[in-house]
Structures are given as C-alpha cells and as structure tokens.
Design a protein around this motif. Structure first.
Motif, PDB file in Angstrom:
ATOM      1  N   ALA A 149       0.829  -1.204   0.000  1.00 27.06           N
ATOM      2  CA  ALA A 149       0.000   0.000   0.000  1.00 27.06           C
ATOM      3  C   ALA A 149       0.864   1.255   0.000  1.00 27.06           C
ATOM      4  CB  ALA A 149      -0.941  -0.003   1.203  1.00 27.06           C
ATOM      5  N   GLU A 150       1.949   1.246   0.779  1.00 28.50           N
ATOM      6  CA  GLU A 150       2.844   2.408   0.836  1.00 28.50           C
ATOM      7  C   GLU A 150       3.573   2.604  -0.491  1.00 28.50           C
ATOM      8  OE1 GLU A 150       5.057   5.692   2.118  1.00 28.50           O
ATOM      9  OE2 GLU A 150       3.145   4.803   2.710  1.00 28.50           O
ATOM     10  N   ALA A 151       4.050   1.508  -1.086  1.00 33.04           N
ATOM     11  CA  ALA A 151       4.721   1.611  -2.397  1.00 33.04           C
ATOM     12  C   ALA A 151       3.752   2.119  -3.460  1.00 33.04           C
ATOM     13  CB  ALA A 151       5.289   0.260  -2.802  1.00 33.04           C
ATOM     14  N   ALA A 152       2.515   1.642  -3.413  1.00 37.45           N
ATOM     15  CA  ALA A 152       1.505   2.085  -4.378  1.00 37.45           C
ATOM     16  C   ALA A 152       1.204   3.569  -4.216  1.00 37.45           C
ATOM     17  CB  ALA A 152       0.223   1.265  -4.212  1.00 37.45           C
ATOM     18  N   ARG A 153       1.192   4.036  -2.962  1.00 41.47           N
ATOM     19  CA  ARG A 153       0.953   5.468  -2.717  1.00 41.47           C
ATOM     20  C   ARG A 153       2.090   6.311  -3.295  1.00 41.47           C
ATOM     21  NH1 ARG A 153       2.697   9.357   0.291  1.00 41.47           N
ATOM     22  NH2 ARG A 153       4.213   8.005   1.331  1.00 41.47           N
ATOM     23  N   VAL A 154       3.325   5.902  -3.042  1.00 41.55           N
ATOM     24  CA  VAL A 154       4.493   6.655  -3.511  1.00 41.55           C
ATOM     25  C   VAL A 154       4.525   6.701  -5.037  1.00 41.55           C
ATOM     26  CG1 VAL A 154       7.023   6.627  -3.630  1.00 41.55           C
ATOM     27  CG2 VAL A 154       5.871   6.224  -1.448  1.00 41.55           C
ATOM     28  N   LEU A 155       4.177   5.584  -5.684  1.00 44.38           N
ATOM     29  CA  LEU A 155       4.286   5.478  -7.144  1.00 44.38           C
ATOM     30  C   LEU A 155       2.968   5.739  -7.868  1.00 44.38           C
ATOM     31  CD1 LEU A 155       6.524   2.292  -7.185  1.00 44.38           C
ATOM     32  CD2 LEU A 155       7.227   4.574  -7.883  1.00 44.38           C
ATOM     33  N   LYS A 156       1.936   6.148  -7.106  1.00 44.49           N
ATOM     34  CA  LYS A 156       0.613   6.441  -7.695  1.00 44.49           C
ATOM     35  C   LYS A 156       0.061   5.236  -8.462  1.00 44.49           C
ATOM     36  CE  LYS A 156       1.616  11.389  -8.154  1.00 44.49           C
ATOM     37  NZ  LYS A 156       2.999  11.328  -7.621  1.00 44.49           N
ATOM     38  N   LEU A 157       0.142   4.069  -7.829  1.00 44.25           N
ATOM     39  CA  LEU A 157      -0.348   2.835  -8.441  1.00 44.25           C
ATOM     40  C   LEU A 157      -1.663   2.355  -7.828  1.00 44.25           C
ATOM     41  CD1 LEU A 157       2.985   0.779  -8.753  1.00 44.25           C
ATOM     42  CD2 LEU A 157       1.606   1.663 -10.642  1.00 44.25           C
ATOM     43  N   ASP A 158      -2.227   3.127  -6.892  1.00 48.28           N
ATOM     44  CA  ASP A 158      -3.433   2.670  -6.183  1.00 48.28           C
ATOM     45  C   ASP A 158      -4.564   2.229  -7.122  1.00 48.28           C
ATOM     46  OD1 ASP A 158      -2.878   3.658  -3.140  1.00 48.28           O
ATOM     47  OD2 ASP A 158      -2.095   5.099  -4.586  1.00 48.28           O
ATOM     48  N   PRO A 159      -4.835   2.966  -8.220  1.00 49.57           N
ATOM     49  CA  PRO A 159      -5.965   2.550  -9.073  1.00 49.57           C
ATOM     50  C   PRO A 159      -5.706   1.266  -9.863  1.00 49.57           C
ATOM     51  CG  PRO A 159      -5.377   4.869  -9.436  1.00 49.57           C
ATOM     52  CD  PRO A 159      -4.255   4.243  -8.683  1.00 49.57           C
ATOM     53  N   TYR A 160      -4.450   0.800  -9.867  1.00 47.32           N
ATOM     54  CA  TYR A 160      -4.099  -0.319 -10.755  1.00 47.32           C
ATOM     55  C   TYR A 160      -3.760  -1.604  -9.992  1.00 47.32           C
ATOM     56  CZ  TYR A 160      -3.255   3.969 -13.388  1.00 47.32           C
ATOM     57  OH  TYR A 160      -3.381   5.214 -13.936  1.00 47.32           O
ATOM     58  N   LEU A 161      -3.946  -1.616  -8.676  1.00 49.43           N
ATOM     59  CA  LEU A 161      -3.472  -2.743  -7.873  1.00 49.43           C
ATOM     60  C   LEU A 161      -4.123  -4.070  -8.249  1.00 49.43           C
ATOM     61  CD1 LEU A 161      -3.116  -1.146  -4.320  1.00 49.43           C
ATOM     62  CD2 LEU A 161      -1.283  -2.008  -5.801  1.00 49.43           C
ATOM     63  N   ASP A 162      -5.339  -4.032  -8.758  1.00 47.62           N
ATOM     64  CA  ASP A 162      -6.023  -5.283  -9.092  1.00 47.62           C
ATOM     65  C   ASP A 162      -5.938  -5.631 -10.578  1.00 47.62           C
ATOM     66  OD1 ASP A 162      -6.877  -5.836  -6.447  1.00 47.62           O
ATOM     67  OD2 ASP A 162      -8.453  -4.317  -6.671  1.00 47.62           O
ATOM     68  N   ARG A 163      -5.215  -4.827 -11.350  1.00 46.15           N
ATOM     69  CA  ARG A 163      -5.029  -5.122 -12.777  1.00 46.15           C
ATOM     70  C   ARG A 163      -3.849  -6.074 -12.971  1.00 46.15           C
ATOM     71  NH1 ARG A 163      -5.665   0.529 -16.197  1.00 46.15           N
ATOM     72  NH2 ARG A 163      -7.585   1.300 -15.196  1.00 46.15           N
ATOM     73  N   ARG A 164      -3.812  -6.655 -14.148  1.00 44.05           N
ATOM     74  CA  ARG A 164      -2.665  -7.488 -14.525  1.00 44.05           C
ATOM     75  C   ARG A 164      -1.756  -6.692 -15.456  1.00 44.05           C
ATOM     76  NH1 ARG A 164      -4.819 -13.734 -15.189  1.00 44.05           N
ATOM     77  NH2 ARG A 164      -5.695 -13.893 -13.079  1.00 44.05           N
ATOM     78  N   PRO A 165      -0.487  -7.093 -15.590  1.00 50.63           N
ATOM     79  CA  PRO A 165       0.467  -6.314 -16.396  1.00 50.63           C
ATOM     80  C   PRO A 165      -0.002  -6.008 -17.817  1.00 50.63           C
ATOM     81  CG  PRO A 165       1.645  -7.921 -15.090  1.00 50.63           C
ATOM     82  CD  PRO A 165       0.176  -8.200 -14.878  1.00 50.63           C
ATOM     83  N   LYS A 166      -0.737  -6.942 -18.444  1.00 54.92           N
ATOM     84  CA  LYS A 166      -1.164  -6.719 -19.830  1.00 54.92           C
ATOM     85  C   LYS A 166      -2.135  -5.545 -19.957  1.00 54.92           C
ATOM     86  CE  LYS A 166      -4.927 -10.164 -19.703  1.00 54.92           C
ATOM     87  NZ  LYS A 166      -6.052  -9.211 -19.873  1.00 54.92           N
ATOM     88  N   ASP A 167      -2.747  -5.139 -18.839  1.00 56.70           N
ATOM     89  CA  ASP A 167      -3.701  -4.036 -18.852  1.00 56.70           C
ATOM     90  C   ASP A 167      -3.052  -2.696 -18.520  1.00 56.70           C
ATOM     91  OD1 ASP A 167      -5.834  -5.841 -19.318  1.00 56.70           O
ATOM     92  OD2 ASP A 167      -5.864  -6.349 -17.173  1.00 56.70           O
ATOM     93  N   LEU A 168      -1.717  -2.656 -18.447  1.00 47.29           N
ATOM     94  CA  LEU A 168      -0.993  -1.444 -18.060  1.00 47.29           C
ATOM     95  C   LEU A 168      -0.187  -0.897 -19.234  1.00 47.29           C
ATOM     96  CD1 LEU A 168       0.483  -2.629 -14.627  1.00 47.29           C
ATOM     97  CD2 LEU A 168      -1.687  -1.421 -15.020  1.00 47.29           C
ATOM     98  N   SER A 169       0.107   0.397 -19.179  1.00 47.75           N
ATOM     99  CA  SER A 169       1.006   1.012 -20.159  1.00 47.75           C
ATOM    100  C   SER A 169       2.455   0.683 -19.791  1.00 47.75           C
ATOM    101  CB  SER A 169       0.823   2.528 -20.167  1.00 47.75           C
ATOM    102  OG  SER A 169       1.313   3.096 -18.957  1.00 47.75           O
ATOM    103  N   GLY A 170       3.373   1.009 -20.698  1.00 47.39           N
ATOM    104  CA  GLY A 170       4.781   0.744 -20.426  1.00 47.39           C
ATOM    105  C   GLY A 170       5.281   1.478 -19.193  1.00 47.39           C
ATOM    106  N   GLY A 171       4.869   2.728 -19.034  1.00 47.01           N
ATOM    107  CA  GLY A 171       5.291   3.499 -17.868  1.00 47.01           C
ATOM    108  C   GLY A 171       4.734   2.926 -16.581  1.00 47.01           C
ATOM    109  N   GLN A 172       3.485   2.461 -16.608  1.00 48.94           N
ATOM    110  CA  GLN A 172       2.888   1.853 -15.414  1.00 48.94           C
ATOM    111  C   GLN A 172       3.579   0.546 -15.057  1.00 48.94           C
ATOM    112  OE1 GLN A 172      -1.084   1.697 -16.928  1.00 48.94           O
ATOM    113  NE2 GLN A 172      -1.609   3.784 -16.275  1.00 48.94           N
ATOM    114  N   ARG A 173       3.938  -0.240 -16.054  1.00 50.61           N
ATOM    115  CA  ARG A 173       4.664  -1.493 -15.781  1.00 50.61           C
ATOM    116  C   ARG A 173       6.023  -1.205 -15.145  1.00 50.61           C
ATOM    117  NH1 ARG A 173       3.702  -4.743 -21.500  1.00 50.61           N
ATOM    118  NH2 ARG A 173       1.424  -4.506 -21.552  1.00 50.61           N
ATOM    119  N   GLN A 174       6.686  -0.151 -15.630  1.00 53.74           N
ATOM    120  CA  GLN A 174       7.979   0.180 -15.048  1.00 53.74           C
ATOM    121  C   GLN A 174       7.826   0.618 -13.595  1.00 53.74           C
ATOM    122  OE1 GLN A 174      11.105  -0.488 -14.700  1.00 53.74           O
ATOM    123  NE2 GLN A 174      11.528   0.091 -16.817  1.00 53.74           N
TER     124      GLN A 174
END
Length: 346
Positions: free
Chosen positions: A115-140
């Motif tokens: 949760a803390e890593a997701a907050r720092v990296l602004k990944l909260d909305p994507y926590l339940d997605r799989r990598p194929k549903d993300l952009s290249g920047g989000q995957r990084q």
C-alpha cells in the motif's frame, strides 16, 4: 541508505579486460549515473556491484563491509532491469508483494508495504489489474514498486527507460526524480542517454572503454570537461571542436582568426549556444549556412566553415536565415575550451 565504494575494481572475461581499475565512492543518499557509449562497461560495472558478475580484482565495499564475495541476496540491494520481468498471471498487488511473500513475511506486513509503495508510485488505481492491462510506464513503476517493498540499502537501475517512447521517458524521469526525493535513498543508474544523466544525477560518472573519463556534477561536466571525449559526449547538440594552432600566447583557428590562449592548444571547443552571428569577416571564423534544424523554441544552424570544419550554432527559433548565407561566427571568450594533442583540457 548505504555508501558504496569501489576500490581498484577490474573485470576480465578470459583475456579481455572490460573494467580497468575503477575507483569510486558513492555517498549515502546520492543519485549517481553511469553514462557512456555502448560497450564502455557501464552495465557490467553495475552488475558487479549487484553481485550478478564476479569481481576479478579489487574490492566492493557496501555500508562499510567488504561485499566483494557476497551473493546478490546478501548485499541488500534492489535492481530494476530494462525488462520489467513482471509475472503476467499476477495482479499488480501480487507482483509488488511477491519478494516479501517469497521471504515469508506476514500478510499484514506485505499489505502495508504494498500500500505504501503504491501510494508513492501512484499505483493505487491499478493494484487489481494485470500487467497486460498497463502502459509501459505503469509497468515500469510496478517493477520499481517491487524493489521499494524490500526496503533496500540502495537501488540499482539498468537502463530502465530504454523501452519507453519519448513522452513516457520524460514522464518516468520525473517519477524517478521524485522517488529519489521521497525515499532519499542511494541510487545508481545506468544509461547511454546523456539527457537522462544531466536531468537526474547528483553526480555523473562518464565511462570510456572500461575506465572513468570524469566524475562530477552535471554542471561541472558541461562547463569544465576534462578531455575531448567528455566534451563531445555531454551536451546536446555536442560541443563544436575546431582544429587550431597556438604560438606566443595566441591561438588561430584553422582557416580563420584567433585570440589569446595559455598553453599549446591544438583543439578549440565551443558550445553551440556560446556563438554569436555577425557580418562576414568578424569573429573567429566565417561560415556558410549548410542546414537549418527548426525545433520550435530553438533553431540549430549547421555551418560549413571550410578548414575549420562543421560548426553548429544554437539561436532563437525565429530566424530569416537560409542555406547559402555567409556569416562571421564570434565565440564567447569566457566560454572557450582548449585541448592539447593528447586530448586533455588545458
């Protein structure tokens, strides 16, 4: 956080030496970037620090202890690769938390760190997605989050943005800069892109054929390059290098004019933004406009200066100049760089 010290580090592959006695200290909380052309040894040096490549000679000191013979798992470092290497069947949440789950960390602690890593990296909305549903920047960012949860002593980045398009690279440069400010962690970053190096680093290590050509802040390397290699590698467009001669405290540009100099100079360096255009016969050298490169705010003029060679000048984007125009080029006397026959700065 940790300091990392390299003492006379060498790497041999059989009879080929690729790292040739590197001495370097990386301070706690410092962002250091290894930069250089392909084949200079920057990724090999990073992998040696990580423990993924054996050190042939020398020592690697991490946080005051000799880690030269330690396996990667004992060094307390986290590495982010060019390839994201995410598990496609796992959600973002599970990918980020996987290193902790493998280490047997309790679920409550894993959830808190994810949760803390997701907050720092602004990944909260994507926590339940799989990598194929993300952009290249989000995957990084997910790959970086996987490193953050381990709470490493230092982060190692091996060309993490090279797979991204131009706009995403700019976005991720910002994200990594903010991440360093937030975590205040030691970071070592490898890239061949000197723009990334200039914009992100506290200090840049320029490597040339397995040796350190120069270490310094971006401004130090830009304003005071130690040799021709650094002068032409750092800066976009690169520094103009013109042949010259010197005699009696005066230099003369090949096919042109000159001014005062101290030392036996055979090369004169001047950056494109430190040249003023005037009438033919003024300044250090005359040239004919060969090509105009319009970039919006700036225009790069590429001049054919005869014996002096090709010279690039950066001017304001709005210009009435056209190919074939003849002009005089005046060099800012406070911004001249002189180099000796062996390529060292005078």
């Amino acid at each position: 956080m940790a300091s990392i010290e390299l003492k006379s580090v060498e790497k041999w592959f059989g009879e080929v030496q690729v790292i040739k006695g590197v001495d370097l200290t990386i301070n706690e909380g410092e962002f250091v970037i290894f930069v250089g052309p392909s084949g200079c040894g920057k990724s090999t040096l990073l992998r040696m620090i990580a423990g993924l490549e054996e050190t042939s000679r020398g020592q690697i000191i991490i946080d005051g202890r000799d880690a030269t013979a330690e396996p990667p798992s004992k060094r307390g470092l986290a590495m982010v690769f060019q390839s994201y290497a995410l598990y496609p069947h796992m959600s973002v949440r599970d990918n980020v938390g996987f290193p902790l789950k493998s280490a047997g960390v309790p679920k409550e602690e894993i959830d808190a760190k994810v949760a803390e890593a997701a907050r720092v990296l602004k990944l909260d909305p994507y926590l339940d997605r799989r990598p194929k549903d993300l952009s290249g920047g989000q995957r990084q960012r997910v790959a970086i989050g996987r490193s953050i949860v381990r709470d490493p002593t230092a982060f190692l980045f091996d060309e993490p943005l090279s797979n991204l398009d131009a706009s995403l690279r700019v976005e991720m440069r910002y994200e990594i800069a903010k991440l360093h400010q937030t975590l205040n962690a030691s970071m070592i970053y490898v890239t061949h892109d000197q723009v990334e190096a200039m914009t992100l680093a506290d200090r840049i290590v320029v490597l040339e054929f397995g040796k350190i050509a120069q270490v310094g802040t971006p401004r130090e390397l830009y304003d005071s390059p130690a040799n021709l290699f650094v002068a032409q590698f750092i800066g976009s467009p690169k520094m103009n290098i013109l042949p010259c001669s010197s005699n009696g405290g005066q230099y003369t540009v090949a096919g042109g004019r000159g001014g005062p100099v101290s030392g036996a100079a055979v090369h004169l360096g001047i950056r494109p933004e430190h040249i003023v255009l005037g009438a033919e016969g003024t300044g250090q050298v005359d040239g004919v406009v060969d090509v105009l490169e319009y970039l919006g705010a700036d225009t790069f003029l590429i001049f054919d200066c005869g014996e002096a060679g090709q010279v690039t000048v950066r001017i304001n984007g709005d210009t009435d100049l056209k190919p074939g125009d003849r002009l005089g080029l005046t060099f800012d006397p406070d911004r001249l760089h002189f180099f000796s026959a062996d390529g060292l700065a005078i």
